[in-house]
Design a protein around this motif. Structure first.
Motif, PDB file in Angstrom:
ATOM      1  N   THR A   1      -3.311  -4.052  -5.247  1.00 32.41           N
ATOM      2  CA  THR A   1      -3.214  -3.228  -3.776  1.00 32.41           C
ATOM      3  C   THR A   1      -3.333  -2.944  -2.487  1.00 32.41           C
ATOM      4  O   THR A   1      -2.938  -1.767  -1.859  1.00 32.41           O
ATOM      5  CB  THR A   1      -4.849  -4.337  -2.850  1.00 32.41           C
ATOM      6  N   TYR A   2      -1.872  -3.080  -2.565  1.00 31.87           N
ATOM      7  CA  TYR A   2      -0.549  -3.049  -1.828  1.00 31.87           C
ATOM      8  C   TYR A   2       0.611  -2.101  -2.225  1.00 31.87           C
ATOM      9  O   TYR A   2       1.042  -2.014  -1.524  1.00 31.87           O
ATOM     10  CB  TYR A   2       0.423  -4.306  -1.198  1.00 31.87           C
ATOM     11  N   TRP A   3      -0.051  -0.793  -2.898  1.00 29.29           N
ATOM     12  CA  TRP A   3       0.600  -0.389  -3.820  1.00 29.29           C
ATOM     13  C   TRP A   3       1.401   1.019  -2.322  1.00 29.29           C
ATOM     14  O   TRP A   3       2.894   1.114  -2.994  1.00 29.29           O
ATOM     15  CB  TRP A   3       0.220   0.776  -4.469  1.00 29.29           C
ATOM     16  N   GLN A   4       0.463   0.642  -1.314  1.00 27.22           N
ATOM     17  CA  GLN A   4       1.847   1.780  -0.582  1.00 27.22           C
ATOM     18  C   GLN A   4       2.764   1.186   0.054  1.00 27.22           C
ATOM     19  O   GLN A   4       4.049   1.569  -0.145  1.00 27.22           O
ATOM     20  CB  GLN A   4       0.973   2.243   0.624  1.00 27.22           C
ATOM     21  N   ALA A   5       2.862  -0.384   0.027  1.00 31.13           N
ATOM     22  CA  ALA A   5       3.855  -0.735   0.988  1.00 31.13           C
ATOM     23  C   ALA A   5       5.219  -0.714  -0.203  1.00 31.13           C
ATOM     24  O   ALA A   5       5.674  -0.794  -0.391  1.00 31.13           O
ATOM     25  CB  ALA A   5       3.830  -2.412   1.108  1.00 31.13           C
TER      26      ALA A   5
END
Lengths: 334, 292
Positions: free
Chosen positions: A296-300
């Motif tokens: 879910t935290y691909w952006q980080a």
């Protein structure tokens, strides 16, 4: 910084052939070997490669960092969607023609304003202007559909009727992939000619030393303006080619973080090289898709990669390989 | 008449929050010559921390304590800034501006997801603070008292900042570093320390903006990204690096936006960005900026 080669090496087309031909053949043959989903992913990558190539004419060759290239990509995409909505045209060639004209007009308008500035102000100004378009697309619901966006059905290619019996996936992975590939080759070729032309050399002279370039007799603002136009139109073409893949245009592609993604892929591949942005775009596309599927935290994850790149590998993938290559060569020949 | 007063209050409310965000951005640029793309995320961080802290303390706590917890977001943002500056930004001062934009863009992506990780994808609210203050009668209409509190915090913050920068010894050092970093360094100023202090104050202001906004609205993902572009408009209009400029810019944007929303809602945002473009064309350094 000092370890990055500061000049984009002017190679003759002959020298580029040994690696360009295999890559081209690979791109041509790949859809036969991989499944349609991966082919479509590759088509996305190639489309973004065209955008990054256009973007890099400004960053890598003219030394201007635009944080507003979402504007031209979005204008290309919305031109397609609006042409379909109001004229019920389904020909991809007409779509592209409209997108080229629209992105030409918008980049002429924006470029006229922006090329008066360099460095940080250029970045902020391009960003502010791109946000004008975003807010218009976002707010004029009756025309642009607001956040719902506009749907665009599969287009006809070269005037031929659709021959994949309505199977959209197959259409995108076969016909449309080769269509994109054709445009991709054409764009790479044109850009290659541009950056190796006297015009391209003048841009590099401006990037390296503005004052000296002016003394040599280069009309700096006019050159920057033309570079801006070319860059905008390339990105507009990419936007138009992107629409059938996505099937939908939304204001997201006009919002400024999308501009950031274009910058990201260019830096990832290496903005000091000709082919860097292309590799960067394809790799970024795979990276983002797999990161989205993986967490879910691909952006980080992508953010951390960007910070690492800028800290440790400012030359990007291609820049680093080019730099390592002579070293390896030396070591092995010893 | 009272409608006009309410519009004016709303414009001031908006300007107060914008001043806190843009003032911090401008201060950081003025001293360190860095445009922090992640600045909006520090504002969002402040909003989330305050909403979370107030939410934790809500059960049975005295109302006064809840209001005292309001600045928690500001202190948290300041702390985050004090950690980020020496670790992430310091290696980039000697490099081209492009790299600074890139690294702060990377930071923006990381911070956005950190907030998603800690507080989940749903909005976080602290509306009880907003509701407990009730509302005020203005003529025939009512106006929430909390908004007046936000405006006074904005005015107070501007006053404190002015006194801090122009009336204290530290302010002198700050301005000297801003004008000529190398000469200030030669005069014995510890530039690294000034940088970390300036960055921390800038982040504190952004966090305070988020903290006072959250009872009236709520903390949502993406609020930082939205706020940053508006802060850009403010600093471009006022002049990048100028605090007076940030104040005037915030007032202009606040007023244009408030009247834009009621008069020309479709192009309200476009008009704001176009104002920024026009100012850049006429006065490249902004209304109060030093010539670049």
């Amino acid at each position: 910084m000092s370890t990055v080669p500061l000049t984009l090496q002017a190679r003759s087309p002959m020298k580029a052939l040994p690696w360009a031909v295999p890559v081209a053949l690979l791109l041509f043959a790949l859809p036969q070997a991989i499944d349609p989903y991966k082919t479509i992913l590759l088509a996305y990558g190639l489309v973004m490669g065209i955008a990054a190539l256009g973007f890099n004419l400004l960053l890598g060759y003219t030394g201007l960092l635009s944080f507003g290239h979402s504007a031209y990509f979005g204008v290309g995409a919305y031109a397609v969607a609006l042409i379909f909505k109001y004229f019920h045209v389904r020909s991809m060639e007409l779509f592209l023609l409209g997108a080229i004209l629209a992105s030409l007009v918008v980049s002429a308008l924006f470029g006229f304003v922006c090329v008066r500035y360099t460095r940080i102000f250029f970045g902020i100004l391009t960003l502010a202007l791109s946000q004008v378009l975003w807010s218009l697309a976002f707010k004029f619901y009756p025309i642009t559909g607001g956040t719902d966006g506009l749907r665009v059905p599969t287009p006809t290619l070269l005037g031929l009727p659709l021959d994949t019996a309505g199977d959209k996936i197959l259409f995108l992975a076969r016909n449309y992939y080769y269509y994109v590939l054709g445009f991709f080759f054409a764009c790479v070729l044109v850009m290659w000619v541009i950056v190796n032309s006297p015009f391209g050399k003048a841009l590099q002279a401006i990037r390296d030393n503005e004052t000296r370039a002016e003394f040599v007799g280069i009309h700096i603002r006019r050159y920057r303006f033309v570079a801006f136009l070319v860059s905008g139109v390339f990105t507009g073409i990419a936007g138009a080619l992107w629409v059938p893949l996505n099937g939908l245009t939304t204001p997201d592609i006009l919002y400024w973080p999308f501009s950031g993604e274009i910058v990201f892929m260019t830096v990832l591949g290496g903005f000091r090289t000709f082919s860097g942005p292309i590799f960067g775009a394809v790799v970024f596309n795979y990276l983002k898709t797999s990161a989205v599927g993986f967490t879910t935290y691909w952006q980080a994850l992508l953010g951390a990669i960007l910070v690492f790149l800028v800290l440790a590998l400012p030359g990007g993938i291609v820049g680093t390989v080019v730099q390592l290559f002579p070293m390896l060569k030396k070591r092995f020949s010893r | 008449m009272d409608i006009l007063v309410i519009h004016l209050f709303n414009a001031l409310l908006y300007a107060s929050v914008l001043f806190l965000i843009a003032g911090g951005l401008s201060l950081i640029y003025g001293v360190m010559r860095i445009v922090n793309l992640a600045h909006g995320n520090l504002y969002a961080f402040g909003a989330y921390v305050t909403a979370w802290v107030v939410g934790q303390a809500l059960a049975g706590a005295h109302p006064v304590i809840l209001y005292l917890l309001l600045p928690a977001g500001a202190f948290a943002a300041a702390l985050l800034g004090a950690i980020l500056e020496p670790t992430l930004l310091r290696p980039f001062y000697r490099r081209a501006e492009e790299y600074q934009l890139l690294v702060t863009f990377g930071l923006l992506m990381i911070l956005e997801d950190l907030m998603r990780f800690f507080w989940g994808p749903y909005p976080l609210t602290a509306t009880s603070l907003f509701e407990k203050m009730g509302s005020l009668k203005i003529g025939e209409s009512v106006y929430p008292r909390y908004n007046l509190l936000v405006i006074s915090i904005g005015v107070l913050a501007a006053g404190f900042l002015w006194a801090f920068v122009y009336k204290t010894r530290f302010g002198v050092v700050l301005r000297a570093t801003s004008q000529d970093m190398r000469r200030a360094s030669a005069m014995g100023v510890n530039v690294n320390r000034v940088y970390i202090q300036a960055f921390t104050i800038g982040c504190f202001m952004a966090g305070l903006g988020g903290a006072i906004v959250v009872p009236g609205q709520s903390a949502v993902l993406g609020m930082g990204v939205d706020a940053l572009v508006l802060a850009f408009v403010v600093v471009v209009v006022g002049g990048l690096g100028s605090l007076e400029g940030a104040l005037v810019g915030a007032l202009i944007v606040g007023i244009v936006r408030e009247f834009g929303v009621s008069v020309f809602p479709e192009v309200e945002l476009a008009v704001l960005y176009l104002i920024a473009v026009v100012v850049l064309l006429v006065r490249p350094a902004g209304l109060f900026g030093r010539t670049a």
